[in-house]
Design an enzyme around this catalytic site. Structure first.
Site, PDB file in Angstrom:
ATOM      1  CB  CYS A  85      43.710  35.201  43.875  1.00 40.64           C
ATOM      2  SG  CYS A  85      45.388  34.601  44.150  1.00 40.64           S
ATOM      3  CG  HIS A 202      41.485  30.940  44.011  1.00 43.55           C
ATOM      4  ND1 HIS A 202      41.513  31.727  42.881  1.00 43.55           N
ATOM      5  CD2 HIS A 202      42.736  30.965  44.516  1.00 43.55           C
ATOM      6  CE1 HIS A 202      42.743  32.208  42.706  1.00 43.55           C
ATOM      7  NE2 HIS A 202      43.492  31.759  43.686  1.00 43.55           N
ATOM      8  CD  GLU A 204      38.321  31.458  41.302  1.00 39.74           C
ATOM      9  OE1 GLU A 204      37.844  31.872  42.375  1.00 39.74           O
ATOM     10  OE2 GLU A 204      39.531  31.566  41.007  1.00 39.74           O
TER      11      GLU A 204
END
Lengths: 226, 84
Positions: A85, A202, A204
């Site tokens: 990002c 994302h 994560e």
């Protein structure tokens, strides 16, 4: 081995990355950018967020901070570097990867789950997926539209450096499934080395079963690959 | 050394989509204005001291190359004027 998660003023996905990596059993720590990278750094995460308040352009200021000289040097030595990002914007602004992530075609901030297709599996980031596999990851960005000249895009594709493309649930690359208007639905690319990767979605935030799914886990295991 | 102001204008390259300009254009149309196009640009006014106008232009150009513009998506131009 320690993965350094570089925190800039305005980073906000640094703790998510740390928690996801720790859950995978990968040693990681958050590093304040002004402190420089620890000597035992074996991987680097450039996390999401709004470094320097997105002044000038998203990622522009962080890309020119001194710690990025260290990151570029490690990247050239083959140390794995992952930009997510805002970290992807920093990666492109700093020259780690080609192209630019700029204002979404919708001109809106988009926060939603998207499908991306895995384009290659011979990189540390995608070895845990099948070629053409469709995975679901969250996005949360206002400036994620991948822009690059036609010539450079052709070259990037010829060199097989596109890692992920936005697609529908069946893996079709459609305009409707392209959340931000990225050229050729590009969601993530690798740099000169496959060990350097950036993407807008994302992984994560898709690493723990109780929050957001687990499709991002294989990607983060890239830090554990030899 | 003389005092100059270098004005650096940074624009999106032709063909690069400008969603903010599109949105602004639509808002103007909603207000009843007629227009056939709208482009936006960033303008930076840099006050600097240099040996001459060329040196001032060269330094401002380097600023554009290294930070103010992103060569992947932007073109830029530099104008230099003496500063009182």
């Amino acid at each position: 081995m320690t993965v350094s998660v570089v925190r800039f003023g305005g980073s906000n996905c640094d703790r998510d990355a740390l928690r996801a990596l720790e859950d995978l059993g990968i040693d990681a720590e958050i590093v304040w950018h002004e402190d420089g990278l620890p000597a035992d750094t074996t991987g680097v995460v450039l996390p999401g967020g709004f470094s320097y308040g997105d002044y000038l352009r998203a990622g522009a200021m962080a890309a020119r901070s001194p710690v990025m000289d260290e990151v570029r040097e490690l990247a050239s030595e083959g140390v794995p570097v992952l930009g997510v990002c805002n970290g992807a914007q920093v990666g492109c602004e700093s020259g780690l990867t080609e192209g630019a992530f700029t204002t979404n075609a919708s001109a809106r901030f988009q926060c939603e789950h998207v499908h991306v297709r895995v384009e290659r599996t011979d990189t540390p980031w995608t070895a845990g997926y099948e070629t053409g596999e469709v995975i679901e990851l969250p996005i949360a960005h206002g400036e994620g539209r991948y822009e690059i000249s036609e010539d450079r895009l052709t070259q990037l594709e010829t060199q097989d450096r596109v890692l992920f493309r936005y697609c529908d649930a069946d893996g079709n690359l459609t305009d409707e499934a392209n959340p931000n208007g990225s050229k050729h639905n590009v969601a993530g690319v690798v740099g000169e080395r496959d060990s350097v990767a950036v993407l807008m979605p994302h992984p994560e935030r898709a690493a723990l079963a109780d929050v957001g799914g687990t499709d991002g886990r294989p990607l983060l295991r890239g830090f554990a690959a030899e | 050394m003389s005092a100059y102001t270098a004005t650096v204008t940074v624009r999106l390259k032709q063909g690069v989509l400008d969603p903010e300009a599109e949105t602004t254009k639509r808002a103007l149309e909603r207000l009843g204005f007629e227009l056939s196009g709208l482009r936006s640009a960033d303008r930076f006014e840099v006050d600097l001291d240099a040996a001459d106008e060329d040196a001032a232009r060269e330094r401002a150009s380097e600023m554009a190359e290294r930070l103010l513009a992103n060569p992947t998506i932007h073109d830029y131009d530099v104008e230099v004027a003496p500063r009182e």
